[in-house]
Design a protein around this motif. Structure first.
Motif, mmCIF file in Angstrom:
data_model
loop_
_atom_site.group_PDB
_atom_site.id
_atom_site.type_symbol
_atom_site.label_atom_id
_atom_site.label_comp_id
_atom_site.label_asym_id
_atom_site.label_seq_id
_atom_site.Cartn_x
_atom_site.Cartn_y
_atom_site.Cartn_z
ATOM 1 N N PHE A 179 0.833 -1.205 0.000
ATOM 2 C CA PHE A 179 0.000 0.000 0.000
ATOM 3 C C PHE A 179 0.870 1.258 0.000
ATOM 4 C CE2 PHE A 179 -1.553 3.338 2.897
ATOM 5 C CZ PHE A 179 -2.627 3.831 2.154
ATOM 6 N N LEU A 180 1.900 1.287 0.837
ATOM 7 C CA LEU A 180 2.785 2.451 0.911
ATOM 8 C C LEU A 180 3.527 2.666 -0.402
ATOM 9 C CD1 LEU A 180 4.271 2.009 4.514
ATOM 10 C CD2 LEU A 180 2.487 3.597 3.771
ATOM 11 N N ALA A 181 3.924 1.566 -1.024
ATOM 12 C CA ALA A 181 4.593 1.674 -2.325
ATOM 13 C C ALA A 181 3.637 2.262 -3.362
ATOM 14 C CB ALA A 181 5.087 0.300 -2.774
ATOM 15 N N GLN A 182 2.410 1.787 -3.379
ATOM 16 C CA GLN A 182 1.423 2.308 -4.333
ATOM 17 C C GLN A 182 1.103 3.775 -4.051
ATOM 18 O OE1 GLN A 182 -1.770 -0.434 -3.623
ATOM 19 N NE2 GLN A 182 -0.891 -2.061 -4.905
ATOM 20 N N ALA A 183 0.970 4.134 -2.775
ATOM 21 C CA ALA A 183 0.608 5.503 -2.404
ATOM 22 C C ALA A 183 1.691 6.501 -2.773
ATOM 23 C CB ALA A 183 0.310 5.573 -0.909
ATOM 24 N N THR A 184 2.957 6.065 -2.724
ATOM 25 C CA THR A 184 4.075 6.964 -3.037
ATOM 26 C C THR A 184 4.571 6.815 -4.469
ATOM 27 O OG1 THR A 184 5.616 5.314 -2.126
ATOM 28 C CG2 THR A 184 4.863 7.059 -0.638
ATOM 29 N N GLY A 185 3.865 6.018 -5.269
ATOM 30 C CA GLY A 185 4.249 5.852 -6.663
ATOM 31 C C GLY A 185 5.489 5.009 -6.874
ATOM 32 N N THR A 186 5.819 4.157 -5.901
ATOM 33 C CA THR A 186 6.985 3.277 -6.001
ATOM 34 C C THR A 186 6.591 1.988 -6.709
ATOM 35 O OG1 THR A 186 7.825 4.151 -3.903
ATOM 36 C CG2 THR A 186 8.800 2.092 -4.716
ATOM 37 N N ASP A 187 7.313 1.641 -7.750
ATOM 38 C CA ASP A 187 6.982 0.443 -8.523
ATOM 39 C C ASP A 187 7.650 -0.775 -7.892
ATOM 40 O OD1 ASP A 187 5.944 -1.122 -10.612
ATOM 41 O OD2 ASP A 187 7.855 -0.998 -11.691
ATOM 42 N N LEU A 188 6.837 -1.743 -7.512
ATOM 43 C CA LEU A 188 7.350 -2.988 -6.946
ATOM 44 C C LEU A 188 7.040 -4.142 -7.893
ATOM 45 C CD1 LEU A 188 6.359 -2.849 -3.147
ATOM 46 C CD2 LEU A 188 8.583 -2.364 -4.164
ATOM 47 N N GLY A 189 8.080 -4.715 -8.468
ATOM 48 C CA GLY A 189 7.912 -5.866 -9.335
ATOM 49 C C GLY A 189 7.876 -7.148 -8.528
ATOM 50 N N LEU A 190 7.812 -8.275 -9.215
ATOM 51 C CA LEU A 190 7.753 -9.570 -8.542
ATOM 52 C C LEU A 190 8.993 -9.802 -7.695
ATOM 53 C CD1 LEU A 190 6.384 -12.296 -8.078
ATOM 54 C CD2 LEU A 190 7.509 -13.138 -10.159
ATOM 55 N N TYR A 191 10.167 -9.473 -8.247
ATOM 56 C CA TYR A 191 11.414 -9.680 -7.502
ATOM 57 C C TYR A 191 11.413 -8.877 -6.200
ATOM 58 C CZ TYR A 191 16.275 -9.047 -6.114
ATOM 59 O OH TYR A 191 17.428 -8.975 -5.388
ATOM 60 N N GLU A 192 11.050 -7.585 -6.289
ATOM 61 C CA GLU A 192 11.051 -6.733 -5.100
ATOM 62 C C GLU A 192 10.076 -7.251 -4.041
ATOM 63 O OE1 GLU A 192 12.738 -4.431 -8.390
ATOM 64 O OE2 GLU A 192 10.871 -5.578 -8.168
ATOM 65 N N GLN A 193 8.930 -7.746 -4.486
ATOM 66 C CA GLN A 193 7.948 -8.236 -3.519
ATOM 67 C C GLN A 193 8.387 -9.553 -2.875
ATOM 68 O OE1 GLN A 193 3.761 -7.852 -4.266
ATOM 69 N NE2 GLN A 193 4.077 -6.451 -5.976
ATOM 70 N N LEU A 194 9.106 -10.371 -3.625
ATOM 71 C CA LEU A 194 9.652 -11.596 -3.035
ATOM 72 C C LEU A 194 10.723 -11.274 -1.993
ATOM 73 C CD1 LEU A 194 9.920 -13.951 -6.155
ATOM 74 C CD2 LEU A 194 8.300 -14.112 -4.251
ATOM 75 N N VAL A 195 11.509 -10.237 -2.283
ATOM 76 C CA VAL A 195 12.513 -9.790 -1.299
ATOM 77 C C VAL A 195 11.813 -9.272 -0.040
ATOM 78 C CG1 VAL A 195 14.327 -8.108 -0.821
ATOM 79 C CG2 VAL A 195 14.269 -9.272 -3.027
ATOM 80 N N LEU A 196 10.749 -8.480 -0.223
ATOM 81 C CA LEU A 196 9.976 -7.988 0.919
ATOM 82 C C LEU A 196 9.436 -9.155 1.745
ATOM 83 C CD1 LEU A 196 7.817 -5.036 -0.487
ATOM 84 C CD2 LEU A 196 9.661 -4.880 1.182
ATOM 85 N N LEU A 197 8.942 -10.171 1.057
ATOM 86 C CA LEU A 197 8.401 -11.340 1.743
ATOM 87 C C LEU A 197 9.480 -12.031 2.571
ATOM 88 C CD1 LEU A 197 6.051 -13.343 2.190
ATOM 89 C CD2 LEU A 197 6.800 -14.534 0.120
ATOM 90 N N ALA A 198 10.660 -12.176 1.983
ATOM 91 C CA ALA A 198 11.769 -12.834 2.693
ATOM 92 C C ALA A 198 12.168 -12.044 3.940
ATOM 93 C CB ALA A 198 12.959 -12.990 1.753
ATOM 94 N N VAL A 199 12.229 -10.723 3.812
ATOM 95 C CA VAL A 199 12.604 -9.881 4.958
ATOM 96 C C VAL A 199 11.516 -9.914 6.023
ATOM 97 C CG1 VAL A 199 13.130 -7.524 5.702
ATOM 98 C CG2 VAL A 199 14.057 -8.387 3.547
ATOM 99 N N LEU A 200 10.252 -9.900 5.584
ATOM 100 C CA LEU A 200 9.140 -9.928 6.535
ATOM 101 C C LEU A 200 9.094 -11.229 7.334
ATOM 102 C CD1 LEU A 200 6.252 -8.280 4.477
ATOM 103 C CD2 LEU A 200 7.226 -7.434 6.612
ATOM 104 N N LEU A 201 9.588 -12.313 6.752
ATOM 105 C CA LEU A 201 9.639 -13.574 7.490
ATOM 106 C C LEU A 201 10.491 -13.435 8.745
ATOM 107 C CD1 LEU A 201 10.022 -16.149 4.569
ATOM 108 C CD2 LEU A 201 8.057 -15.867 6.096
ATOM 109 N N LEU A 202 11.440 -12.509 8.709
ATOM 110 C CA LEU A 202 12.295 -12.258 9.867
ATOM 111 C C LEU A 202 11.735 -11.151 10.754
ATOM 112 C CD1 LEU A 202 15.788 -12.396 8.112
ATOM 113 C CD2 LEU A 202 14.677 -14.206 9.420
ATOM 114 N N THR A 203 11.365 -10.015 10.136
ATOM 115 C CA THR A 203 10.942 -8.856 10.927
ATOM 116 C C THR A 203 9.572 -9.045 11.574
ATOM 117 O OG1 THR A 203 10.066 -7.810 8.918
ATOM 118 C CG2 THR A 203 12.303 -7.235 9.569
ATOM 119 N N SER A 204 8.768 -9.976 11.043
ATOM 120 C CA SER A 204 7.435 -10.169 11.620
ATOM 121 C C SER A 204 7.461 -11.037 12.868
ATOM 122 C CB SER A 204 6.491 -10.810 10.585
ATOM 123 O OG SER A 204 6.962 -12.085 10.196
ATOM 124 N N LYS A 205 8.593 -11.673 13.163
ATOM 125 C CA LYS A 205 8.686 -12.544 14.324
ATOM 126 C C LYS A 205 9.196 -11.759 15.539
ATOM 127 C CE LYS A 205 7.536 -16.181 11.962
ATOM 128 N NZ LYS A 205 7.255 -15.463 10.709
#
Length: 450
Positions: free
Chosen positions: A323-349
């Motif tokens: 949502f923040l990426a969309q609101a600020t006009g930041t383009d997130l491709g599949l690769y970027e979102q997979l990286v976000l997912l990998a990082v969130l697996l750590l930061t969400s714990k």
């Protein structure tokens, strides 16, 4: 197991569920029409939550210790904990994916065109007290309390759990008359604690009214309108995830999710209204035990889940970042979102217990990936309170489902008792016999009671 055949049911208006619904409606009305009065009602909700937190640590201690002691096998306890952690990791990963999918399909931030330079990170710092997510080493070290007393004084759930497990293991190892005496003593203490909890729970309706009146007064209806699409996306993601939990319950437990929701409906409504799941932990544990889950499983899975099984928070984090990426006009491709997912697996714990944990995790993920401006996190300050209602609701249902799954997985689950309790709504001790413990069941591991 026998249930009283003749039993007068209370009129619906005397039921806690109905009274909480009325309290929510009245709170919304007061907050909307008399906002200054609604603000003044904040202590009603805060005071109730403080009363509950006051008793959580000793409650967890006696439930965990008695559960371990009655199991009498340290390996069995370790197996329960290991299976719980595996389940948490798998299900929270699914929750993160659901949040990503919902954000990509519904695009709640598209068209907002927010300039990150116009946002200040100072407000985020105030919300989080400038906290940071601990490193892996810090997280592990933080589980060890400075002293036994400090673990209970600070209400640090993982620290209390560690002390409880060690005490329970020691009782198992000592055995004999000393162990029997202490188990009997703790059994009596647990009755006193649950009685105190019963006194506090009489204030539930008043606390719900105050919390809802304050929330509506503080944040107003404008927030609902301006972030309406984001709330719809969160609601859709939560609904999809509930369907996932329905499949899990059917496959692994043989019971539908609706039965679980009916069982803990009062706790769900209250946690939604107050934005707190800690306030319902005692009664959640009681209901799960009465619904056929062994005490040892309830005592280990529920408190651990409060730190590691944050399903609602996981949905929120992945959805909010896209949502923040969309609101600020930041383009997130599949690769970027997979990286976000990998990082969130750590930061969400391990977010539990950190002030402004959701903002800390969002900021840490944005900073570590560099895809989204950190200042954009300030956009979530306005809708966070309402988003928090969704988070806590899904978190709570997730704790219950995890307990049923692990109990069934270990063969420490009375399915007939669960179905009866879910159907009748009878949970008082005099109405339903206790759930079986390991020591009550056959030595061969054909333990499920059908």
């Amino acid at each position: 197991m026998e249930v009283a055949q003749t039993m007068e049911r209370k009129p619906f208006y005397k039921g806690l569920f109905f009274q909480i619904i009325v309290a929510i409606a009245l709170g919304i009305a007061v907050g909307y029409f008399w906002p200054s009065f609604g603000i003044a009602l904040k202590p009603l909700g805060d005071g109730f939550i403080k009363l509950i937190k006051m008793i959580i640590s000793p409650l967890v201690f006696v439930v965990v210790v008695l559960g371990i002691a009655k199991v009498g096998n340290i390996k069995t306890v370790g197996r329960i904990g290991g299976k719980a952690l595996i389940y948490f990791e798998v299900v929270t990963t699914i929750a993160l994916i659901v949040g990503l999918v919902a954000a990509n399909v519904m695009k709640p931030g598209q068209g907002m065109n927010v300039d990150p330079a116009s946002l200040s990170v100072d407000a985020v710092g105030q919300a989080t007290n400038n906290s940071e997510l601990p490193t892996k080493t810090e997280f592990i070290m933080n589980i060890i309390p400075e002293s036994v007393v400090s673990a209970f004084a600070s209400n640090a759930m993982l620290q209390v759990l560690l002390v409880s497990c060690l005490f329970g293991f020691a009782l198992v190892r000592i055995g004999g008359r000393t162990s029997d005496f202490l188990i009997d003593l703790l059994d009596h203490v647990s009755k006193v604690i649950f009685q105190i909890m019963g006194f506090i729970m009489k204030l539930t309706v008043i606390a719900t009214f105050g919390a809802m009146a304050y929330a509506v007064s503080q944040y107003g209806m404008q927030t609902l309108l301006s972030f309406g699409k984001l709330f719809l996306a969160m609601a859709a993601a939560c609904f999809i995830f509930l369907l996932v939990l329905e499949v899990i319950m059917r496959l692994f437990v043989g019971i539908g999710l609706w039965g679980v929701i009916k069982l803990i409906r009062e706790e769900i409504i209250f946690s939604f209204a107050t934005g707190s799941t800690e306030a319902v932990m005692p009664q959640l544990m009681t209901k799960l035990e009465k619904a056929g889950c062994d005490r040892s499983v309830v005592g280990l899975v529920v408190p651990t889940g409060y730190s590691f099984n944050l399903d609602g928070a996981s949905i929120y984090l992945s959805l909010a970042l896209v949502f923040l990426a969309q609101a600020t006009g930041t383009d997130l491709g599949l690769y970027e979102q997979l990286v976000l997912l990998a990082v969130l697996l750590l930061t969400s714990k391990g977010m539990a217990g950190i002030p402004g944990s959701a903002f800390v995790a969002l900021s840490a993920t944005a900073a570590s990936t560099g895809f989204i401006p950190i200042a954009a996190v300030a956009l979530m300050l306005a809708p966070d309170r309402i988003m928090g209602n969704f988070r806590t609701t899904i978190n709570l249902i997730g704790y219950a489902v995890a307990t049923f799954v692990v109990a069934r997985w270990e063969g420490l689950f009375n399915k007939k008792q669960a179905l009866l309790v879910m159907k009748s709504g009878l949970i008082a001790e005099e109405e339903v016999s206790p759930a079986p413990t390991v020591t009550d069941l056959p030595a061969a591991r054909k333990l499920e009671v059908e």
